[in-house]
Design a protein around this motif. Structure first.
Motif, short mmCIF file in Angstrom:
data_model
loop_
_atom_site.label_atom_id
_atom_site.label_comp_id
_atom_site.label_asym_id
_atom_site.label_seq_id
_atom_site.Cartn_x
_atom_site.Cartn_y
_atom_site.Cartn_z
N GLU A 208 0.52 -1.49 -0.04
CA GLU A 208 0.09 -0.02 0.20
C GLU A 208 0.74 1.17 0.18
N ASP A 209 1.99 1.00 0.29
CA ASP A 209 2.74 2.92 0.58
C ASP A 209 4.00 2.71 -0.98
N PHE A 210 3.14 2.03 -2.05
CA PHE A 210 3.82 1.91 -3.53
C PHE A 210 2.26 2.00 -3.90
N ALA B 171 4.43 7.82 -5.78
CA ALA B 171 5.88 9.26 -6.33
C ALA B 171 5.40 9.78 -4.82
N GLY B 172 4.04 10.43 -4.43
CA GLY B 172 3.78 10.87 -3.49
C GLY B 172 2.57 11.95 -3.75
N ASP B 173 1.78 11.36 -4.31
CA ASP B 173 0.28 12.02 -5.01
C ASP B 173 -0.09 11.45 -5.11
N PRO B 174 -0.96 10.46 -4.20
CA PRO B 174 -2.40 10.24 -3.77
C PRO B 174 -2.84 10.71 -4.50
N GLY B 175 -4.39 9.68 -4.78
CA GLY B 175 -5.69 10.45 -5.54
C GLY B 175 -5.76 10.98 -6.87
N VAL B 176 -4.13 10.91 -7.73
CA VAL B 176 -3.99 10.59 -8.82
C VAL B 176 -4.62 8.83 -10.11
N GLY C 119 14.39 11.93 -4.89
CA GLY C 119 14.22 10.72 -4.13
C GLY C 119 14.28 9.63 -4.67
N VAL C 120 15.77 9.30 -5.46
CA VAL C 120 16.54 8.25 -5.21
C VAL C 120 17.16 7.46 -4.07
N PHE C 121 17.73 8.30 -2.97
CA PHE C 121 18.03 7.48 -2.07
C PHE C 121 17.18 7.55 -0.58
N VAL C 122 15.64 8.16 -1.27
CA VAL C 122 14.61 8.37 0.09
C VAL C 122 13.73 7.96 -1.14
N PRO C 123 12.71 7.17 -0.92
CA PRO C 123 11.14 7.07 -1.18
C PRO C 123 10.09 8.27 -1.30
N ARG C 124 9.51 8.84 -2.73
CA ARG C 124 9.73 9.69 -1.68
C ARG C 124 8.05 10.48 -1.59
#
Length: 258
Positions: free
Chosen positions: A47-49, A221-226, A183-188
């Motif tokens: 779910e995180d991804f 990518a940190g844009d829920p809802g799309v 966002g390569v080192f840390v998940p975006r």
């Protein structure tokens, strides 16, 4: 064979004689993805991804790691080394324009990046069952524009740094900043929202690659809802292309042959 072709072949041979660079730039991205893919939990939807697997989300980031090594660490250090040893100055006294040496370096870096991408895509597909890019034209465009933007940053450093040591220091700093912001080192999805938005429009262009690679939900990518991703947005590519042109022009103006 043209002069540029001969120089490119020679620079390619020199590149292949650097096993550490070949390992980190070409082999390491795939090796890292396969090692992470060996963890069962990372091969399961999360779910995180956005309901997709970590290995699918991380594949473009792994690819960018190699591109960054080539563009932000290898090329600036090589050019600065050639300048310090007087190679650029000596070539400028011959009929061969020293600019051909720089072009050859860019061609070798691009070929190495393409080789890294091919190895990673095939390995991810055959070993981890990660589908190849769903939008190949968009993926190729995002890859080339992203590479151009990142190599332009590296060339600005190469244009100015008088010694390999300084070039390496500046290149390492640029590499860390670009990889973190992208966002390569840390998940975006763990990054602050403003940084996520900025990272979508600046090098190294991980989001554009992810959009073109799969139809995963954009929430990864940190844009829920799309609803879903698709071919990379022209705005993303256009801004990165503008960055590449602007920094490339600056590098050309600032470049010192000795």
């Amino acid at each position: 064979m043209s002069t540029l072709s001969r120089i490119t072949v020679q620079e390619g041979k020199l590149f292949l004689r650097e096993p550490s660079m070949v390992a980190f730039a070409v082999v390491f991205p795939t090796a890292l993805l396969l090692v992470l893919g060996a963890v069962p939990a990372l091969r399961e939807p999360s779910e995180d991804f956005g309901g997709v697997r970590f290995v699918e989300v991380f594949a473009p980031s792994a690819l960018i790691l190699g591109v960054g090594v080539l563009a932000l660490q290898h090329v600036p250090a090589i050019v600065a080394n050639y300048r310090e040893r007087g190679i650029l100055r000596r070539i400028s006294t011959t009929p061969v324009h020293p600019g051909l040496l720089l072009v050859a370096q860019l061609v070798v870096a691009l070929l190495a990046a393409v080789a890294s991408a091919v190895i990673l895509i095939l390995s991810a597909w055959l070993v981890l069952d990660v589908s190849p890019p769903q939008h190949p034209v968009g993926f190729a465009a995002a890859f080339l524009v992203g590479f151009a933007a990142v190599i332009a940053i590296g060339m600005v450093i190469a244009a100015w740094a008088p010694t390999p040591q300084l070039a390496t220091g500046l290149s390492t700093l640029a590499y860390m900043v670009a990889m973190f912001a992208g966002g390569v080192f840390v998940p975006r999805f763990l990054l602050p929202e403003p940084l996520v938005r900025v990272g979508e429009y600046v090098p190294p262009g991980v989001q554009a690659l992810l959009d073109a690679w799969s139809d995963a939900p954009a929430g990864v990518a940190g844009d829920p809802g799309v609803a879903s991703a698709g071919p990379p947005e022209l705005l993303h590519l256009g801004i990165m292309a503008a960055i590449a042109v602007a920094l490339g022009s600056a590098a050309a103006k600032l470049f010192r042959w000795e």
